[in-house]
Design a protein around this motif. Sequence first.
Motif, PDB file in Angstrom:
ATOM      1  N   TRP A 269      40.457  21.064  67.436  1.00  0.00           N
ATOM      2  CA  TRP A 269      41.879  21.527  67.580  1.00  0.00           C
ATOM      3  C   TRP A 269      42.011  22.764  66.631  1.00  0.00           C
ATOM      4  CZ3 TRP A 269      45.880  16.738  67.455  1.00  0.00           C
ATOM      5  CH2 TRP A 269      45.546  16.215  68.811  1.00  0.00           C
ATOM      6  N   PHE A 270      41.381  22.782  65.413  1.00  0.00           N
ATOM      7  CA  PHE A 270      41.796  23.928  64.570  1.00  0.00           C
ATOM      8  C   PHE A 270      40.623  24.504  63.988  1.00  0.00           C
ATOM      9  CE2 PHE A 270      45.140  20.456  63.898  1.00  0.00           C
ATOM     10  CZ  PHE A 270      46.143  20.943  64.593  1.00  0.00           C
TER      11      PHE A 270
ATOM     12  N   MET B 109      45.349  22.868  58.449  1.00  0.00           N
ATOM     13  CA  MET B 109      46.421  22.352  59.591  1.00  0.00           C
ATOM     14  C   MET B 109      46.621  21.065  59.599  1.00  0.00           C
ATOM     15  SD  MET B 109      47.376  25.163  60.825  1.00  0.00           S
ATOM     16  CE  MET B 109      48.163  24.400  62.122  1.00  0.00           C
TER      17      MET B 109
ATOM     18  N   GLY C  60      50.837  19.347  62.466  1.00  0.00           N
ATOM     19  CA  GLY C  60      49.447  19.099  62.442  1.00  0.00           C
ATOM     20  C   GLY C  60      49.323  17.673  62.416  1.00  0.00           C
TER      21      GLY C  60
ATOM     22  N   GLU D 223      48.087  27.131  65.513  1.00  0.00           N
ATOM     23  CA  GLU D 223      47.274  27.338  64.373  1.00  0.00           C
ATOM     24  C   GLU D 223      47.947  28.831  64.334  1.00  0.00           C
ATOM     25  OE1 GLU D 223      43.202  26.967  62.503  1.00  0.00           O
ATOM     26  OE2 GLU D 223      43.169  27.069  64.637  1.00  0.00           O
TER      27      GLU D 223
END
Length: 271
Positions: A151-152, A158, A164, A243
């Motif tokens: 995801w990041f 995050m 997050g 992000e």
Amino acid sequence: MPHHRLDGPADGTPLILGPSLGTSLTVWEPQVPALTRHHRVLRYDLPGHGGDAVGGSAVAPDAGPATVAGLASRVLALADHHGWETFRYAGISLGGGVGTHLAVHHPERISSLALVCSSAWFGEPAGWYERAALVREDGTRSLLEATPGRWFAEPERMTGTKLGARLLADLAEADPAGYAACCEAVAAFDARPALSRITTPTLIVAGAADPAIPPAHAGELARGIRASTLVQVPGAAHLAGVERPEAVTEALLALWDGATPPHTAGERGPA
């Protein structure tokens, strides 16, 4: 009716926002303040995600395998429920796949389209069926260790943020049956042969550091969709709008304001 939320002025331009697999409508929160200035924003949850109970045509036991077409039908049902003959649409990952299906099969309903960290084909089906089987056996918590790195681009930073942490909690709490059904919908999805049929003005956003859907997928979308613009967001992985929210928000507003989007990194479609 699928779980959803409405924000913004009642007379605003209708805009539907689709989430990515494993998240909830919360994934769009960074963009909501800007988008609700002029839009009536509808955010929805995928089956078994967020506030959506498993059920309905997408995952009902007697409806056969879940499909992106079935998920798109849920979106059209929401639009019909609110009296929206046409609407703008933006979707992340699987949510983008839903938008692609709508633009191919229901172009009269979509006035503009944004595909964020999405693809016309999400990879070999076997991997998605394996993930579906894993989640049915062990639940979605079994995915928590590997997910932040997908995801990041900066997972440690995050996952320490409020948003997050909330998104990871959404993943942990997702219903295994609903999540697995969505995996199977992803596995069966392949819109590559139909991209040339899309005439809707389209924004394509890629996270430059996205390991889940690398930027090459965005390039394929841009080459296939003639009326498209490709924006690559530096320093962002799969949840680019979380992000690097400013870059994604500005690109979306540029699509609807008719301006040249920022952060293009010199890339525009078709490529």
